[in-house]
Design an enzyme around this catalytic site. Structure first.
Site, mmCIF file in Angstrom:
data_model
loop_
_atom_site.group_PDB
_atom_site.id
_atom_site.type_symbol
_atom_site.label_atom_id
_atom_site.label_comp_id
_atom_site.label_asym_id
_atom_site.label_seq_id
_atom_site.Cartn_x
_atom_site.Cartn_y
_atom_site.Cartn_z
ATOM 1 C CG HIS A 295 -1.787 -1.235 1.309
ATOM 2 N ND1 HIS A 295 -1.443 -2.293 2.125
ATOM 3 C CD2 HIS A 295 -2.916 -1.590 0.665
ATOM 4 C CE1 HIS A 295 -2.350 -3.251 1.988
ATOM 5 N NE2 HIS A 295 -3.247 -2.857 1.117
ATOM 6 C CG HIS B 230 -8.987 1.122 -2.495
ATOM 7 N ND1 HIS B 230 -8.554 1.343 -1.199
ATOM 8 C CD2 HIS B 230 -9.888 2.092 -2.759
ATOM 9 C CE1 HIS B 230 -9.200 2.383 -0.693
ATOM 10 N NE2 HIS B 230 -10.015 2.864 -1.611
ATOM 11 N N GLY C 293 -11.443 -0.957 -7.799
ATOM 12 C CA GLY C 293 -12.275 -0.056 -8.594
ATOM 13 C C GLY C 293 -11.984 -0.088 -10.075
ATOM 14 C CG MET D 14 -13.119 -8.908 -5.763
ATOM 15 S SD MET D 14 -12.755 -8.284 -4.091
ATOM 16 C CE MET D 14 -10.993 -8.547 -3.997
ATOM 17 C CB SER D 15 -17.050 -6.262 -7.038
ATOM 18 O OG SER D 15 -16.626 -6.462 -5.716
#
Length: 206
Positions: free
Chosen positions: A102, A122, A156, A176-177
């Site tokens: 990060h 992210h 995102g 991912m999503s």
């Protein structure tokens, strides 16, 4: 650029298996990241994928070194609070190890420790990290310039944000999503790939 798809931790075992089997031939790597599932459930997922023709070399297990061992896999991804890279390398020297980072300092330290690739995020605003501000593209660029191992961007990434990764020497992107939560993961993945292709075309014309 590599395409990584990561399970989102909210699908059932059957849903994960079904969706991965729909897309496994279209991606470079599949991360099984299921922190709330038991070891036996993760084992069930991996066994079903292998039995249905998913390449063993494509499967990356998040954190669960026991599953990697028992399934004789070659890839593990270590979160920042997981085992040390050196410890895992000493235990299983042939294992390919990724590390979540990060900050720039974490990235440099992880490369020195022997990580084979880094995952940074992210990157953009995402529902899974709604309370945390995105870390942004500038830091991603700094990390890519500062290390020699591949950097995978995560967080995102949807068709509309892919263009913001233009002209960055990324090793890949992780979704991912957008894919795993979709009723049609193959179509969602195709949209990502079309956006990436457009970016690559634009880069070639510059």
């Amino acid at each position: 650029m590599e395409i990584h798809v990561i399970t989102d931790g909210v699908q059932t075992v059957k849903e994960i298996i079904k969706k991965i089997l729909m897309i496994h031939e279209e991606v470079d790597f599949l991360h099984i990241r299921e922190k709330k599932k038991s070891a036996s459930e993760v084992m069930e997922i991996v066994s079903a994928l292998l039995e249905n023709g998913v390449s063993r070399d494509k499967i990356i297990i998040n954190d669960r070194l026991d599953v990697v061992q028992l399934q004789q896999l070659s890839n593990i991804h270590l979160p920042g609070n997981s085992f040390s890279i050196q410890t895992v390398k000493e235990f299983m020297p042939s294992l390919k190890i990724g590390r979540s980072v990060h900050t720039l300092e974490e990235a440099i330290a992880s490369e020195k420790a022997g990580a084979d690739y880094l995952m940074f995020g992210h990157l953009f605003a995402t529902k899974s990290k709604a309370k945390l501000p995105p870390r942004g593209v500038e830091l991603l660029e700094d990390i890519c310039r500062s290390v020699s191992i591949p950097v995978i961007a995560i967080g995102g990434i949807v068709p509309e944000t892919v263009s913001k990764l233009s002209n960055i020497k990324l090793g890949g992107m992780a979704i991912m999503s957008y894919v795993m939560a979709s009723d049609n993961p193959s179509f969602a993945l195709q949209q990502i790939k079309e956006s990436l292709l457009e970016v690559e075309k634009n880069e070639q014309t510059l």
